[in-house]
Design a protein around this motif. Sequence first.
Motif, PDB file in Angstrom:
ATOM      1  N   UNK A 167       0.837  -1.206   0.000  1.00 42.12           N
ATOM      2  CA  UNK A 167       0.000   0.000   0.000  1.00 42.12           C
ATOM      3  C   UNK A 167       0.871   1.256   0.000  1.00 42.12           C
ATOM      4  N   UNK A 168       1.959   1.198   0.789  1.00 42.56           N
ATOM      5  CA  UNK A 168       2.869   2.346   0.827  1.00 42.56           C
ATOM      6  C   UNK A 168       3.490   2.589  -0.554  1.00 42.56           C
ATOM      7  N   UNK A 169       3.897   1.478  -1.168  1.00 38.56           N
ATOM      8  CA  UNK A 169       4.516   1.617  -2.501  1.00 38.56           C
ATOM      9  C   UNK A 169       3.489   2.154  -3.497  1.00 38.56           C
ATOM     10  N   UNK A 170       2.278   1.555  -3.396  1.00 37.06           N
ATOM     11  CA  UNK A 170       1.215   2.017  -4.303  1.00 37.06           C
ATOM     12  C   UNK A 170       0.915   3.480  -4.033  1.00 37.06           C
ATOM     13  N   UNK A 171       0.848   3.843  -2.791  1.00 40.06           N
ATOM     14  CA  UNK A 171       0.604   5.222  -2.403  1.00 40.06           C
ATOM     15  C   UNK A 171       1.726   6.122  -2.885  1.00 40.06           C
ATOM     16  N   UNK A 172       2.927   5.648  -2.661  1.00 42.84           N
ATOM     17  CA  UNK A 172       4.091   6.425  -3.107  1.00 42.84           C
ATOM     18  C   UNK A 172       4.065   6.609  -4.638  1.00 42.84           C
ATOM     19  N   UNK A 173       3.779   5.486  -5.319  1.00 48.04           N
ATOM     20  CA  UNK A 173       3.719   5.557  -6.784  1.00 48.04           C
ATOM     21  C   UNK A 173       2.577   6.479  -7.222  1.00 48.04           C
ATOM     22  N   UNK A 174       1.467   6.387  -6.507  1.00 48.45           N
ATOM     23  CA  UNK A 174       0.327   7.235  -6.830  1.00 48.45           C
ATOM     24  C   UNK A 174       0.680   8.701  -6.613  1.00 48.45           C
ATOM     25  N   UNK A 175       1.300   8.975  -5.471  1.00 46.60           N
ATOM     26  CA  UNK A 175       1.717  10.343  -5.179  1.00 46.60           C
ATOM     27  C   UNK A 175       2.744  10.808  -6.217  1.00 46.60           C
ATOM     28  N   UNK A 176       3.641   9.917  -6.527  1.00 46.96           N
ATOM     29  CA  UNK A 176       4.692  10.240  -7.478  1.00 46.96           C
ATOM     30  C   UNK A 176       4.076  10.556  -8.852  1.00 46.96           C
ATOM     31  N   UNK A 177       3.132   9.666  -9.263  1.00 50.41           N
ATOM     32  CA  UNK A 177       2.492   9.886 -10.568  1.00 50.41           C
ATOM     33  C   UNK A 177       1.653  11.164 -10.524  1.00 50.41           C
ATOM     34  N   UNK A 178       0.991  11.418  -9.395  1.00 52.21           N
ATOM     35  CA  UNK A 178       0.209  12.630  -9.270  1.00 52.21           C
ATOM     36  C   UNK A 178       1.110  13.855  -9.317  1.00 52.21           C
ATOM     37  N   UNK A 179       2.273  13.757  -8.685  1.00 56.44           N
ATOM     38  CA  UNK A 179       3.228  14.851  -8.703  1.00 56.44           C
ATOM     39  C   UNK A 179       3.723  15.086 -10.134  1.00 56.44           C
ATOM     40  N   UNK A 180       3.980  13.983 -10.791  1.00 54.96           N
ATOM     41  CA  UNK A 180       4.470  14.093 -12.173  1.00 54.96           C
ATOM     42  C   UNK A 180       3.393  14.750 -13.054  1.00 54.96           C
ATOM     43  N   UNK A 181       2.173  14.277 -12.876  1.00 58.37           N
ATOM     44  CA  UNK A 181       1.073  14.853 -13.657  1.00 58.37           C
ATOM     45  C   UNK A 181       0.900  16.327 -13.320  1.00 58.37           C
ATOM     46  N   UNK A 182       1.014  16.635 -12.050  1.00 56.46           N
ATOM     47  CA  UNK A 182       0.879  18.013 -11.642  1.00 56.46           C
ATOM     48  C   UNK A 182       2.008  18.843 -12.227  1.00 56.46           C
ATOM     49  N   UNK A 183       3.203  18.290 -12.192  1.00 58.67           N
ATOM     50  CA  UNK A 183       4.333  19.019 -12.758  1.00 58.67           C
ATOM     51  C   UNK A 183       4.130  19.218 -14.253  1.00 58.67           C
ATOM     52  N   UNK A 184       3.602  18.204 -14.898  1.00 63.53           N
ATOM     53  CA  UNK A 184       3.327  18.304 -16.340  1.00 63.53           C
ATOM     54  C   UNK A 184       2.300  19.412 -16.587  1.00 63.53           C
ATOM     55  N   UNK A 185       1.238  19.363 -15.743  1.00 66.36           N
ATOM     56  CA  UNK A 185       0.204  20.372 -15.940  1.00 66.36           C
ATOM     57  C   UNK A 185       0.752  21.775 -15.643  1.00 66.36           C
ATOM     58  N   UNK A 186       1.618  21.839 -14.623  1.00 69.63           N
ATOM     59  CA  UNK A 186       2.229  23.126 -14.292  1.00 69.63           C
ATOM     60  C   UNK A 186       3.129  23.566 -15.437  1.00 69.63           C
ATOM     61  N   UNK A 187       3.843  22.670 -15.975  1.00 75.14           N
ATOM     62  CA  UNK A 187       4.753  22.988 -17.099  1.00 75.14           C
ATOM     63  C   UNK A 187       3.945  23.460 -18.295  1.00 75.14           C
ATOM     64  N   UNK A 188       2.865  22.763 -18.530  1.00 73.92           N
ATOM     65  CA  UNK A 188       2.022  23.142 -19.658  1.00 73.92           C
ATOM     66  C   UNK A 188       1.427  24.530 -19.406  1.00 73.92           C
ATOM     67  N   UNK A 189       1.007  24.757 -18.203  1.00 76.86           N
ATOM     68  CA  UNK A 189       0.459  26.049 -17.883  1.00 76.86           C
ATOM     69  C   UNK A 189       1.521  27.132 -18.018  1.00 76.86           C
ATOM     70  N   UNK A 190       2.689  26.856 -17.714  1.00 74.91           N
ATOM     71  CA  UNK A 190       3.772  27.805 -17.846  1.00 74.91           C
ATOM     72  C   UNK A 190       4.057  28.082 -19.317  1.00 74.91           C
ATOM     73  N   UNK A 191       4.023  27.011 -20.000  1.00 75.76           N
ATOM     74  CA  UNK A 191       4.267  27.191 -21.435  1.00 75.76           C
ATOM     75  C   UNK A 191       3.183  28.064 -22.041  1.00 75.76           C
ATOM     76  N   UNK A 192       1.997  27.694 -21.615  1.00 79.87           N
ATOM     77  CA  UNK A 192       0.878  28.488 -22.155  1.00 79.87           C
ATOM     78  C   UNK A 192       1.002  29.937 -21.654  1.00 79.87           C
ATOM     79  N   UNK A 193       1.360  30.132 -20.521  1.00 77.02           N
ATOM     80  CA  UNK A 193       1.477  31.455 -19.982  1.00 77.02           C
ATOM     81  C   UNK A 193       2.635  32.197 -20.631  1.00 77.02           C
ATOM     82  N   UNK A 194       3.675  31.490 -20.872  1.00 77.35           N
ATOM     83  CA  UNK A 194       4.829  32.075 -21.498  1.00 77.35           C
ATOM     84  C   UNK A 194       4.494  32.402 -22.979  1.00 77.35           C
ATOM     85  N   UNK A 195       3.724  31.878 -23.552  1.00 75.98           N
ATOM     86  CA  UNK A 195       3.402  32.139 -24.953  1.00 75.98           C
ATOM     87  C   UNK A 195       2.592  33.329 -25.042  1.00 75.98           C
TER      88      UNK A 195
END
Length: 195
Positions: A167-195
């Motif tokens: 469960x910890x690993x799954x949670x960690x992976x879930x958090x990690x994937x959520x962080x990655x997705x969030x970072x992706x979304x943040x990056x995309x938002x930055x890109x969009x904002x930067x444009x």
Amino acid sequence: MSSRLASPSNRSYRGLRSSRSARGAQTPKKEKVDYTIMFADDMKTMRVELRAIKTDNDNELRLLNEYQLQKQQIEKFWELEKKSRDDLKMELRNRLRQKQDLEEKHAFELKVYKQKVKYLLHEQQSEMTDVRLEAENTLKILQDDHRSEEHEMQTESRQVKVGQKEQEITHYNLIKSMKQEQEKSIMELRREYDR
């Protein structure tokens, strides 16, 4: 009594008779001797001696009676004491027999008691051995049950820990994937904002 019979007065009386016959032989027949006076004197002395002899005889009879009475009393006392001694001997024999019987009975009862005690000790040791073996078997069964329960608990604990880890690993992976997705979304938002 015999001393009285052999007393000098008796001898003098005999001597008197012999002296009379001797005097009669010596004296001429013509001479008359007054025998009545001599006889009266002799009678007086004989009466005195007879009284003394009777007194001695009575004393001797009284002493003889006393002696016979004492002899009878002594014989009675002797018989009583002999009977008493025989009774005491009999009682002593009976008591010795009773004592011997009691000693034999006591020895027999002691032997029976020792055998009972020996039997009870053997029975107690046997029961103690049975109880000890039963206790050891029960303890062994309880130890085996405890071990198996402990093993099951350890197994369950491992499974819980493995599940928790997963469960910890799954949670960690879930958090990690959520962080990655969030970072992706943040990056995309930055890109969009930067444009």
